[in-house]
Structure formats: structure tokens, C-alpha cells
Design an enzyme around this catalytic site. Structure first.
Site, PDB file in Angstrom:
ATOM      1  N   ASP A  66      -2.269  14.020   5.108  1.00 23.80           N
ATOM      2  CA  ASP A  66      -3.097  13.820   3.926  1.00 23.80           C
ATOM      3  C   ASP A  66      -4.485  14.405   4.101  1.00 23.80           C
ATOM      4  OD1 ASP A  66      -4.025  11.879   5.778  1.00 23.80           O
ATOM      5  OD2 ASP A  66      -2.839  10.309   4.820  1.00 23.80           O
ATOM      6  N   ASN A 135      -2.811  -2.474   3.384  1.00 27.19           N
ATOM      7  CA  ASN A 135      -1.988  -2.845   2.227  1.00 27.19           C
ATOM      8  C   ASN A 135      -0.576  -2.284   2.334  1.00 27.19           C
ATOM      9  OD1 ASN A 135      -2.392  -0.148   1.700  1.00 27.19           O
ATOM     10  ND2 ASN A 135      -3.431  -0.441  -0.272  1.00 27.19           N
ATOM     11  N   HIS A 137       0.201   0.983   3.049  1.00 31.16           N
ATOM     12  CA  HIS A 137       0.403   2.392   2.734  1.00 31.16           C
ATOM     13  C   HIS A 137       0.683   3.201   4.004  1.00 31.16           C
ATOM     14  CE1 HIS A 137      -4.135   2.830   3.365  1.00 31.16           C
ATOM     15  NE2 HIS A 137      -3.654   3.799   4.118  1.00 31.16           N
ATOM     16  N   GLU A 142       0.152   4.636  -1.742  1.00 28.50           N
ATOM     17  CA  GLU A 142      -0.336   3.295  -2.010  1.00 28.50           C
ATOM     18  C   GLU A 142       0.767   2.401  -2.591  1.00 28.50           C
ATOM     19  OE1 GLU A 142      -3.075   2.388  -0.882  1.00 28.50           O
ATOM     20  OE2 GLU A 142      -4.742   3.712  -1.330  1.00 28.50           O
TER      21      GLU A 142
END
Length: 254
Positions: A66, A135, A137, A142
Site C-alpha cells: 500500500d 480494527n 485491516h 478496512e
């Protein structure tokens, strides 16, 4: 497979050895590479081991997971700079084989499509290295990301921006969007090593253990991958059931 080590140093030793073994068995392997604080001791140990063993990395191909939209390749907080500083400049990689997303791409969505096509042309990923966000990811996929989603542009969750603020100077704005390999490319990797260390990852690791596969916790999809190894330190594993921890604690490889 789940493996638990005493601390991040022991984790780094194990993961580095796994990377070395993969490269020795397939010198032209395609590696999927991750960034972040979890990876820093891993890359540092890998550099040391590669130098000690005279490992040839010149035939490797890599694709990073990313990049932030809006950051240039020489921005100090870009993942391009991260990879140069923590890995690439230390060993004799072939720069033409090191693939990174361009945070300043004029059309980020089109750039993602081209990046995914380039990965396919290289035959896909042999070994994908992953961290996990608080979270759940992986990459910047996400919660709510479709499991069949390819490389794409994503609006970052507020929790992700909060978690990543520590990497930026006080008062600096954390980018609101990023480009990321999708869960489709990640799950197509032939082997996956997911690494989580520290107490801050304990809650999401426990969530992964308890939950069925769900898009609300993206890294639960790894339960469907036939060759994924979850590599934790004791702090990240601290909220798992005691019997699971006892069964999965291992020594340092090598």
C-alpha cells in the site's frame, strides 16, 4: 497455523529465517511486503542474516501492499521511503524488480488497476508478509471491504488514522486515503505470514480467534487460506484462551 513467541525479537528471528528459506529455495520469488512498526525488527534481522549468509536477493521481485494517496516517493512518511530506509538500500536488490505504488499518481484508481496487472504478469505473490491493524485491516483493506475486492483506493477509517498518527510529526495531517492491494490479491498469494506483536494487537487477535469469517474484521478471511501462518508474540496472544496459547508457544527457529 498459529505460532507464539516470547517477544518481538524472537518473532523477528523466526520470520527472517522463513524469508531466507523461501529465497534460498526460490531465488526468483515474488514477495509481498508490508510496512509499519511491526516489520522494522523483522527487516533489520533479515538484513543481518542475509549479509551473514551471503544471500543473493538480486533476482527477487517485490510488490508493496500500500501507499498513502498524496505522498510523493521521497516524502519522509511515504512507504517508498520506509522501504528504502528499512530494507532496500541495505542489500543488493535489483531496483527494477521493486514495485511500489505511486502516491502522486494522476488517476489513483487507474494506477491501482495497472499495479494489479503488473502483479499478475509476474505470476502473483509467492510469499506475502502482513501486519494487522487494530480494527482488523490487512493492507489498507478496512472493515467492510469486499473479500473479492482487487487493488483499490480506500478512504481510511478514523481508527486507522489515529493509530498511524504516531508515525507523523506533531500537528501533521495523516492522509485520509490510500491505495492498497485488495483482499483478492492477498488471498491469491501462495503463502502468507501474518505478524502481530504487542499488547495493542491483543484485542483484535482475540477477535480473530472468536469470530467467524466476516468482512467486518477483514483479516478473518485468512482462515480460508490454506497456507497462512499467524505469528504472534506473547503480548499479542495474551487474550487468547490459555489452552490455545499453551499449544502454540514455540521456541526460536534456528
Amino acid at each position: 497455523m498459529l505460532q507464539i513467541f516470547s517477544d518481538p525479537s524472537a518473532v523477528a528471528e523466526y520470520v527472517s529465517a522463513a524469508l531466507i528459506a523461501k529465497i534460498q529455495s526460490k531465488p526468483d520469488a515474488v514477495l509481498g511486503l508490508a510496512t509499519g512498526g511491526t516489520m522494522e525488527p523483522i527487516y533489520a534481522r533479515f538484513i543481518d542474516q542475509a549479509r551473514q549468509s551471503g544471500l543473493d536477493v538480486s533476482r527477487l521481485t517485490s510488490f508493496n501492499l500500500d501507499e498513502y494517496v498524496g505522498l510523493s516517493a521521497d516524502h519522509p512518511k511515504s512507504y517508498s521511503v520506509y522501504m528504502r530506509e528499512h530494507l532496500f538500500r541495505h542489500l543488493a536488490f535489483d531496483a527494477a524488480r521493486l514495485h511500489l505504488l505511486d502516491g502522486l499518481a494522476q488517476d489513483p484508481a487507474e494506477h491501482c488497476q495497472a499495479y494489479a496487472a503488473k502483479l499478475r504478469a509476474c505470476g502473483g505473490i509467492d510469499l506475502q508478509l502482513l501486519g494487522v491493524g487494530g480494527n482488523g485491516h490487512i493492507g489498507f483493506n478496512e472493515p467492510g471491504t469486499a473479500f473479492d475486492c482487487p487493488c483499490h483506493v480506500v478512504e481510511l477509517a478514523e481508527q486507522t488514522r489515529i493509530d498511524n498518527r504516531r508515525f507523523f510529526a506533531a500537528g501533521a495531517t495523516v492522509p485520509a486515503s490510500a491505495m492498497t492491494l485488495g483482499l483478492a490479491e492477498i488471498m491469491a498469494a501462495r503463502e502468507i505470514l501474518l505478524v502481530a506483536t504487542g499488547e495493542s494487537k491483543a484485542q483484535i487477535v482475540a477477535e480473530w480467534y472468536r469470530r467467524d469469517v466476516t468482512e467486518t474484521v477483514p483479516f478473518t478471511i485468512l482462515k480460508r487460506h490454506p497456507r497462512t501462518t499467524m505469528i504472534l508474540d506473547e503480548a499479542a496472544a495474551s487474550l487468547l484462551p490459555d489452552e490455545v496459547s499453551r499449544q502454540c508457544v514455540v521456541g526460536v527457529a534456528g
